[in-house]
Design a protein around this motif. Structure first.
Motif, short mmCIF file in Angstrom:
data_model
loop_
_atom_site.label_atom_id
_atom_site.label_comp_id
_atom_site.label_asym_id
_atom_site.label_seq_id
_atom_site.Cartn_x
_atom_site.Cartn_y
_atom_site.Cartn_z
N SER A 131 -13.11 6.50 -10.02
CA SER A 131 -12.55 5.40 -9.24
C SER A 131 -12.19 5.82 -7.82
N LEU A 132 -12.05 7.13 -7.64
CA LEU A 132 -11.61 7.59 -6.31
C LEU A 132 -12.78 7.72 -5.32
N VAL A 133 -13.96 7.41 -5.77
CA VAL A 133 -15.13 7.69 -4.95
C VAL A 133 -15.07 7.04 -3.56
N ASN A 134 -14.66 5.79 -3.53
CA ASN A 134 -14.64 5.12 -2.23
C ASN A 134 -13.51 5.60 -1.34
N VAL A 135 -12.37 5.83 -1.96
CA VAL A 135 -11.24 6.33 -1.17
C VAL A 135 -11.60 7.67 -0.54
N ARG A 136 -12.25 8.48 -1.35
CA ARG A 136 -12.63 9.78 -0.82
C ARG A 136 -13.71 9.65 0.26
N ALA A 137 -14.61 8.71 0.04
CA ALA A 137 -15.63 8.48 1.06
C ALA A 137 -14.97 8.10 2.38
N ILE A 138 -13.99 7.26 2.30
CA ILE A 138 -13.30 6.82 3.52
C ILE A 138 -12.63 8.02 4.19
N ILE A 139 -11.91 8.81 3.38
CA ILE A 139 -11.19 9.94 3.95
C ILE A 139 -12.18 10.93 4.57
N ASN A 140 -13.23 11.21 3.80
CA ASN A 140 -14.18 12.19 4.31
C ASN A 140 -14.96 11.69 5.52
N HIS A 141 -15.07 10.39 5.61
CA HIS A 141 -15.80 9.83 6.73
C HIS A 141 -14.96 9.81 8.00
N GLU A 160 -4.02 3.41 6.61
CA GLU A 160 -3.03 3.85 5.63
C GLU A 160 -3.62 4.90 4.69
N ILE A 161 -4.86 4.66 4.27
CA ILE A 161 -5.52 5.61 3.36
C ILE A 161 -5.73 6.95 4.06
N VAL A 162 -6.21 6.85 5.27
CA VAL A 162 -6.47 8.09 6.01
C VAL A 162 -5.18 8.84 6.30
N ARG A 163 -4.18 8.07 6.64
CA ARG A 163 -2.90 8.69 6.97
C ARG A 163 -2.34 9.45 5.77
N MET A 164 -2.47 8.87 4.59
CA MET A 164 -1.90 9.47 3.39
C MET A 164 -2.96 10.24 2.59
N HIS A 165 -3.97 10.70 3.28
CA HIS A 165 -5.11 11.29 2.56
C HIS A 165 -4.71 12.46 1.68
N GLN A 166 -3.64 13.14 2.08
CA GLN A 166 -3.18 14.28 1.31
C GLN A 166 -2.94 13.91 -0.15
N ILE A 167 -2.32 12.77 -0.34
CA ILE A 167 -1.97 12.36 -1.70
C ILE A 167 -3.22 12.05 -2.50
N PHE A 168 -4.15 11.37 -1.86
CA PHE A 168 -5.39 11.07 -2.57
C PHE A 168 -6.17 12.36 -2.87
N TRP A 177 0.82 -1.20 0.00
CA TRP A 177 0.00 0.00 0.00
C TRP A 177 0.86 1.25 0.00
N SER A 178 1.87 1.25 0.84
CA SER A 178 2.66 2.48 0.92
C SER A 178 3.47 2.68 -0.36
#
Lengths: 719, 859
Positions: free
Chosen positions: A619-629, A584-592, A527-528
């Motif tokens: 495709s980023l919809v779920n990643v963004r949902a996670i970050i925003n949540h 990991e996604i939340v931690r690196m949310h800046q990049i997303f 992931w990283s």
């Protein structure tokens, strides 16, 4: 020395006995032999120019317009008793221009004809000489052809009307020589001749003579060489390279019987044999690399500080570049790609040494040996055993290949290495698409330690990974991919390699999802690495966009995350690993976030990237949902508990307790992938690759390897 | 055998003619008895050929002679006559009388007429009482001992000992329905009467093979270690069976080797056992069909001194069809040719079916011997490697080499059905936990067949053939479709789902492939699956809850039948934990032979460097007890497992499927046994848990009794398995009876009963615990009733044995004492209470007193 002298004298008597009318000349031939053998330079012997070798005189007769047999009815008999003078013959052919050649066409046809006839001779000296003469003929004529004088090579060598017959005879003779009980050197020479013939043109598909090799297949002979233990050892390499080249003859334009035949081979010993040959060649490369590496690092490694070290590493790397072997890699590719059965060979475990399957020759002729072929005597038992060395890890072709790939992929600057790395990734793509290969890659019972080579880098220690745990092979593949991802983020971005690399990972995950395999792998590293790749794409957007479609790669990467997010329940090893993914996604949310901004920007503009960029936004919809949540939840958690910096465990805790209020969107086709197909996408690459391999092989099948000394030594002992 | 007999009888008529006339003249009974087939009838297979150790000399005087009474016999008769149906008894009596008369007449005939030599050899033994036809056993060169001239000293001595009354009682018993193998073995062992022994030797033919097979170790041990008469009585049967079956031959040879090994080296070399073993290995004991073509099998009778001599060919007259020297030569040559011809003769059917049919026979034992030998060889080499991991990877490579030689006419002797081994799925093999040895577990794919000796060896299917069945194109998405996923995922997914996907008809697949090649496109047409295309049409977005995904993940992980984590130091744990059916399914999918309907998976533990003779003994006792308990309807559960003794330091064990050791359970689960039960089977009140608990109790009772009776020691958690149904199973009977591990005094209790076990049973006051004690009592009473059958197994094996379990002189006596014949049932109940109490106490206090009290107080 006395030994050689003995041989020579045997040879001498032998020639005397068989030479007939020309025997008066023979001592001289033998004399020059002696001179050579005695270590005299060739130059010195040829400096006695006035005394032309008899064979050269005879060549001259051929290059005259008259029929050489007119005056001497035994001309051809005698010719093949003479030691061939390859240089002279080739040079002579080269020096002629088209018209001149046409004038002596009959003689050359005749020479070719007699060469083919001589191949059937009982006398092996004649066979040897005929084979060499043929080599010279093919090469000499083709060098002529290079200057595009427009006459047809086939006509010149064989004559149009006779060509079919001649080539049939030639191929049949070669086939029987290769399959027969004859001398090994003779077989080697046959293979050299074939390699010579196959590589005379730069572009193999332009070599029209090969059409006859297609009609008169020597495929079976190649297989036989590979299936037999003893012949495989000596000729396996040439046979495999020859096969790889033949398969590539007019691959995309016509029906190549070698492709068809190779794809349906299912004889285990043969496939095993091919695997062993490839494995040995790759192992040899790995070993050479290791030796060089140690040589380079041995002296000063311990004393260097990291700074000084990095200065030297550039140097060392250059020294480390052992000539890559694309020919053998191409053979591996063709086998993996064309033959479904070859996949099993990849996993065939074998120790590093070639094991003679059975010590008794009659048994070898039958590919299937019964149980209990070893008589109870201890010696016999021992010979069929595996070498008993605890340090000797049992290996298989796949492991060897992975190690090789790890070396080759380290440095892709050089053209050859780039090609090799690309081919490695293509092979891996084929492997990971294969169901059976996936099965053994993931087989929990087949654990191996695979020591991949890692590029020495400033920020990490090199020798730290001696203790690789024993794991299923797929872990090594994933490691290799991760390693590639982290080490190739450079200005000269190898986009297509990255694409392949990410696709390999995707295919593996698709398999795991499909078969519900929970691999105990540290997914975090992957992931990283992927997130860092996205970061690199973002920061070099302008540079990269000029050359590549970075959105395609970004889409693949984001979809890998989507696989984990939506299907993690089917293949993640622990429930914690799912939490870690979110962490990991939340931690690196800046990049997303940045990626989203970028693709949004590009997709709102009109331009060539509009379409691909908008795909990435979707495709980023779920990643963004996670970050925003989770981001607000984490922030409020920190605020409530008055913690400025949350620990990992605390974040994980927040993640765990807030799943239920998060809704994700199911995306289509995440686990679908385009299957690999060579045509049309890769056709250009393979054409170029085969061209470079041809050049390389031609160079290696040099006059030296055709040299007669060894042969003569051998044949002098054969009566 | 059908062929065999035809060949035989075709060759015989001339020889038989004089005999039939001579017997007819000497004994009327033969012609008057309608139940017997005449020997001259060629179709008859119902007579013993010359080698039958006819009891003729011993019975020659019939009821007229007397023998000293034998206590054991009279007792037995006294008890049993009560139950014998008088009609049957009468019939039996008449039969015997007839037989005795007949035998007498015959021996006289042979004694008087030296020209009628043949007649002595053809003895009719099959009366109507036999249910099975008896096939002619033939031993070349052994047609001797019974052929002693009747006037010799020995037979004279025998004659004197006959006791008419005893004899008839005994015969009545022997002919009765109740006379079973167990009794036969017992009389064979106890009777000092050569006549009785010879009779029983004959009688063995009438028992079913399986019944006798159970006592094969006993029979062979008697053959090796007891006197000549017993040996002579047993031998014809053994030889006869060896002729019939390769598997029996090998088993005999291995057992003979193993049980001879305790003899002094010098005596061993010339012992009967060794000789018989050599005979078997020399493959002289081929089915008669083969030998009948050679004249030597029908060598007319000639007076041969002893079995031993004839085996070595010393005593044979040179003028006979086969001179002794010739035969020795031939035999030694055949040994050599076996080894030489191995390579060339044993072509697999796949490569050349003709070769097999022609050349299979000369080396019929060789493939199997080689197979076993290579398995043992692997074990030996593994032992030299230091770490488990190295051993495992080495094992896998070795087995993959072995695979190249399969299929072959080899089989696993531990299996219950006929089969050929076709493949060893090498990646599945595991090295088992052991300190210095390297026992290992392999799985073996076999194809069931009618008869492994005659059925054709299956063709080799190359490993690569799996490819066609397992192609990506045919693999449907086994996971969940989008709709399913959205609609909430109801049940745990069945793991079998992809199985169907694998087993696709491979022929269709191949054809597609070929067609592709001809159309000149070698690349797979890239295509997206139909699913994704159709799903693109549905525009409505589908939503899923992240919580559901997370929940499913943890649920599935929990519901996955707890797989053990891979531990390089204990590779077997994972392999053994996997449910057997799943494993079978999985391996079947991966095997090129998997599609064949007769495909089966077997497993076997190969032990190299371990003496399994004690294990075999324990296994026999367990089997016997299991039969007893079943007969007496005591619901005790035990699991005897098959043991194959190959030599005194190697063998094979049939692994117990679906079972892991309690040690592994505890190490992997990190929880008390009860919690593990709850985790595996469900909460206290569930049906599954209660069943598992009952299974646990029933097995615990059984093994506690066994541990007590056999004094099984070294009971640590690694030697106690727990199966998927909750049964415990004790393994490793390395310390039984008189032997115990060095740290004597540590295990003082009668058996192992830890508080954890008691917890699983529901505590000391629970009903299940009482049930447990009740079962023990019932089990002990039942075992006591049939004590003789148990003791006999052990006692016979003690003969000539150096096994540590027989150390000292009191082994059998103390074993008998543990059955407590003298106690009343009430006293027994107290005993059980005390033993349980003692075992409990010894674990709670770790003190010695409990058992001390028990031993001093009760015994």
């Amino acid at each position: 020395m006395p030994y050689i002298l003995d041989n020579r004298s045997t040879f001498y008597t032998l020639t005397l006995l068989n030479a007939g009318p020309s025997q008066c000349r023979m001592p001289k031939t033998a004399m020059s032999q002696v001179e050579k053998k005695a270590g005299l330079l060739r130059r010195t012997s040829s400096s006695k120019k006035p005394l032309k070798e008899k064979v050269v005189l005879m060549y001259d007769e051929i290059f005259a317009k008259d029929d050489p047999a007119k005056n001497n009815s035994r001309f051809w008999d005698e010719l093949f008793l003479m030691k061939v003078n390859l240089e002279y013959l080739e040079a002579k052919l080269e020096s002629l221009d088209g018209d001149e050649v046409m004038k002596i066409k009959d003689n050359i046809n005749s020479l070719f004809h007699h060469c083919v006839q001589a191949l059937a001779e009982e006398h092996q000296i004649k066979v040897v000489n005929a084979l060499q003469t043929l080599c010279a003929l093919f090469r000499g004529v083709h060098q002529k052809n290079k200057s595009a004088s427009g006459f047809d090579i086939i006509n010149m060598l064989m004559g149009f009307d006779k060509a079919e017959l001649r080539m049939k005879d030639l191929m049949e003779s070669l086939d029987s020589l290769l399959c027969g009980e004859g001398s090994e050197s003779l077989k080697a020479l046959c293979l050299k001749l074939l390699l010579c013939l196959v590589t005379v043109t730069d572009n193999i598909s332009q070599n029209t003579i090969l059409e006859y090799v297609m009609i008169n297949s020597i495929f079976e002979a190649i297989l036989q060489i590979l299936s037999d233990v003893s012949t495989r050892g000596q000729h396996g390499y040439d046979a495999v390279v020859l096969l790889a080249l033949l398969v590539n003859y007019r691959k995309y334009e016509s029906v190549n019987p070698y492709i068809v035949k190779l794809s349906i081979v299912d004889d285990e010993p043969t496939l095993d044999g091919m695997g062993l040959v490839v494995g040995q060649a790759l192992t040899e490369y790995n070993r050479q690399y290791k030796d060089k590496e140690e040589e380079n690092h041995g002296g000063f490694f311990s004393t260097l500080t990291s700074m000084v070290g990095s200065m030297f590493i550039a140097d060392a790397d250059e020294k480390l570049s052992v000539q890559t072997n694309e020919a053998i890699l191409l053979a591996l590719y063709e086998a993996v790609h064309l033959n479904r059965n070859f996949i099993t060979v990849l996993a065939q475990s074998h120790p590093e040494i070639d094991i003679p399957t059975t010590p008794i020759t009659p048994v070898l002729t039958t590919p299937t040996t019964p149980l209990g072929t070893t008589p109870p005597s201890m010696d016999m038992m021992n010979s069929s055993e595996l070498p008993l060395d605890p340090n000797l890890q049992s290996s298989n072709l796949l492991i060897t290949f992975l190690k090789y790939s790890s070396i080759v992929m380290q440095d892709t600057k050089d053209e050859h290495r780039l090609n090799s790395a690309r081919l490695c990734l293509i092979i891996l793509t084929c492997i990971t698409e294969d169901q059976y290969a996936d099965a053994f890659l993931h087989d929990d019972n087949m654990n191996f330690r695979v020591n991949l080579h890692r590029m020495p880098m400033r920020h990490r220690k090199k020798a730290a990974e001696k203790n690789v745990p024993s794991r299923p092979l797929v872990c090594a593949v994933l490691d290799l991919m991760v390693e590639f991802i982290v080490t190739h983020m450079m200005k000269d971005f190898p986009m297509d390699l990255y694409m392949r690399c990410v696709q390999v990972i995707h295919k593996l995950i698709c398999y795991q999802k499909k078969c519900r395999i929970r691999l105990h792998y540290t997914w975090r590293e992957l992931w990283s690495a992927l997130i860092n790749l996205l970061k690199f794409l973002l920061s070099n957007e302008t540079v990269l966009l000029a050359k590549h479609n970075i959105f395609h790669l970004a889409l693949l990467v984001v979809n890998l995350f989507n696989m984990f997010i939506t299907y993690g329940d089917t293949f993640l090893p622990t429930s914690n690993s799912y939490d870690e993914l979110y962490y990991e996604i939340v931690r690196m949310h800046q990049i997303f976030d940045n990626l989203y901004c970028m693709v949004l920007r590009v997709s709102t503009n009109t331009g060539q990237w509009k379409e691909p960029a908008s795909k990435v936004t979707h495709s980023l919809v779920n990643v963004r949902a996670i970050i925003n949540h989770f981001n607000p939840k984490i922030e409020s958690y920190a605020a409530v508990n008055h913690i400025s910096q949350l620990s990992e465990d605390q974040v994980l805790e927040v993640v765990r307790s807030n799943y239920d209020t998060l809704t994700l969107k199911l995306q289509d086709g995440l686990d679908q992938f385009e299957r690999y197909s060579e045509q049309p996408k890769e056709a250009a690459f393979f054409k170029e690759l085969v061209r470079s391999i041809s050049l390389n092989v031609r160079k290696n099948v040099s006059l030296n390897t055709l040299s007669q000394d060894l042969l003569l030594k051998e044949f002098s002992t054969i009566s | 055998m059908g062929d065999t007999e035809l060949g035989l009888s075709a060759a015989q008529p001339e020889e038989l003619e004089p005999q039939s006339s001579s017997t007819a003249s000497s004994s009327l009974s033969i012609s008057s008895s309608p139940s017997r087939s005449l020997p001259s009838s060629p179709s008859s297979g119902h007579y013993h050929h010359q080698q039958t150790p006819s009891p003729s000399p011993t019975h020659s005087d019939g009821p007229a002679t007397s023998s000293p009474p034998l206590d054991v016999i009279s007792e037995g008769v006294g008890e049993l006559t009560l139950v014998i149906d008088p009609e049957v008894a009468k019939m039996a009596c008449q039969e015997v009388l007839q037989k005795v008369k007949f035998l007498k007449g015959k021996s006289e005939g042979s004694g008087s007429g030296s020209d009628g030599g043949n007649s002595t050899d053809h003895t009719l033994v099959n009366g109507t009482v036999y249910t099975e036809p008896i096939k002619p056993p033939k031993i070349p060169g052994e047609e001797d001992s019974e052929a002693l001239p009747p006037g010799s000293v020995k037979s004279a001595r025998r004659r004197q000992r006959h006791n008419p009354s005893k004899q008839s009682w005994l015969l009545r018993l022997f002919e009765s329905k109740l006379f079973d193998v167990s009794m036969a073995i017992s009389y064979l062992h106890n009777s000092k009467e050569p006549g009785v022994q010879a009779y029983i030797g004959n009688r063995l033919f009438s028992f079913r093979h399986e019944e006798v097979d159970f006592y094969l170790p006993q029979l062979l041990n008697m053959y090796i270690h007891m006197d000549e008469d017993v040996g002579d009585a047993i031998k014809p049967y053994v030889v006869h069976r060896c002729r019939q079956s390769i598997s029996f031959s090998l088993q005999c040879a291995w057992l003979l080797g193993a049980y001879s090994s305790d003899m002094h080296i010098s005596t061993q070399r010339h012992s009967r056992g060794t000789k018989l073993r050599k005979l078997i290995f020399s493959d002289e004991l081929k089915p008669a069909a083969v030998r009948a073509r050679q004249p030597l099998t029908l060598t007319p009778f000639c007076p041969l001194p002893t079995v031993a001599q004839s085996l070595h060919g010393h005593g044979l007259g040179g003028e006979h069809g086969l001179s002794p020297t010739k035969r020795t030569h031939q035999r030694s040559k055949s040994d050599a040719t076996v080894s030489i011809s191995l390579s060339s003769n044993l072509k697999r059917t796949a490569s050349n079916p003709k070769v097999e049919s022609n050349q299979d026979e000369p080396v019929r034992l060789a493939p199997q011997r080689e197979f076993i030998k290579s398995l043992m060889g692997i074990g030996k080499r593994l032992a030299t490697l230091p770490t488990k991991e190295q051993k495992t990877s080495r094992l896998i490579s070795e087995l993959s080499l072995l695979n190249h030689k399969l299929p072959a006419r080899v089989w696993l002797p531990t299996a219950a059905f006929d089969h050929h081994v076709v493949r060893v799925p090498h990646t599945q093999a595991v090295v088992l936990n052991s300190k210095d040895k390297a026992p290992y577990l392999i799985y073996v794919e076999v194809l069931e067949c009618e008869d492994f000796e005659t059925s054709n060896v299956p063709l080799r299917i190359s490993e690569t053939r799996i490819r066609s069945t397992r192609s990506v194109e045919n693999l449907p998405d086994c996971g969940i479709t989008a709709d399913q996923r959205a609609g909430g995922f109801s049940t745990v997914h069945n793991y079998d789902e992809d199985n169907e996907a694998w087993s696709v008809d491979d022929i269709g697949d191949l054809q597609v492939e070929l067609a592709e090649f001809h159309t000149n496109s070698c690349d797979n047409i890239s295509q997206f699956s139909v699913d994704s295309i159709t799903s693109l049409d549905s525009k409505e977005p589908i939503f899923i809850a992240a919580g559901d995904i997370r929940r499913r993940l943890s649920e599935q992980l929990a519901h996955t039948p707890t797989t053990f984590k891979r531990d390089p130091e204990d590779p077997s744990a994972v392999a053994l934990k996997e449910p057997w059916q799943e494993k079978v399914q999985r391996i079947r999918e991966g095997s090129p032979y998997g599609h064949i309907p007769t495909w089966r998976l077997l497993s076997v533990i190969v032990k190299c460097g371990d003496d399994l003779r004690q294990e075999l003994l324990a296994s026999q006792v367990l089997q016997q007890l299991q039969i007893i308990w079943e007969q007496e309807r005591v619901p005790i559960w035990i699991k005897p497992y098959k043991i194959l003794v190959i030599s005194s330091d190697s063998g094979m064990i049939e692994p117990i499927v679906n079972a892991v050791s309690i040690h592994q359970v505890k190490k992997q689960s990190q929880m008390p046994l009860l919690d593990y039960f709850l985790q595996e089977h469900g909460t206290h009140t569930t049906e599954a848990f209660l069943t598992a608990q009952r299974n646990f109790v029933q097995s615990c009772a059984g093994y506690c009794l066994i541990c007590y009776l056999l004094q099984v020691k070294d009971r640590h958690n690694g030697n106690i398995l727990l199966d998927a149904e909750g049964h415990i199973i004790h393994i490793d009977f390395g310390f039984i009876l008189s032997s115990s591990p060095r740290n004597l005094g540590f295990e003082t209790s009668a058996f192992k009963l830890t508080s954890e076990f008691v917890d699983v049973m529901g505590g000391l006051d629970g009903d299940m615990f009482n049930y447990y004690k009740m079962l023990m009592l019932q089990g002990l009473i039942a075992a006591r009733k049939h004590m003789d059958k148990v003791i006999q197994i052990v006692e016979i094996m003690q003969q000539g044995s150096q096994l540590p379990c027989f150390h000292g002189s009191s082994t059998i006596r103390t074993l008998k004492e543990r059955f407590h014949m003298s106690l009343t049932e009430e006293q027994l109940q107290v005993l059980v209470e005390q033993m349980v109490d003692g075992s409990m106490r010894s674990i709670t206090t770790k003190l010695y007193d409990g058992f001390q009290y028990l031993t001093n107080g009760i015994m």
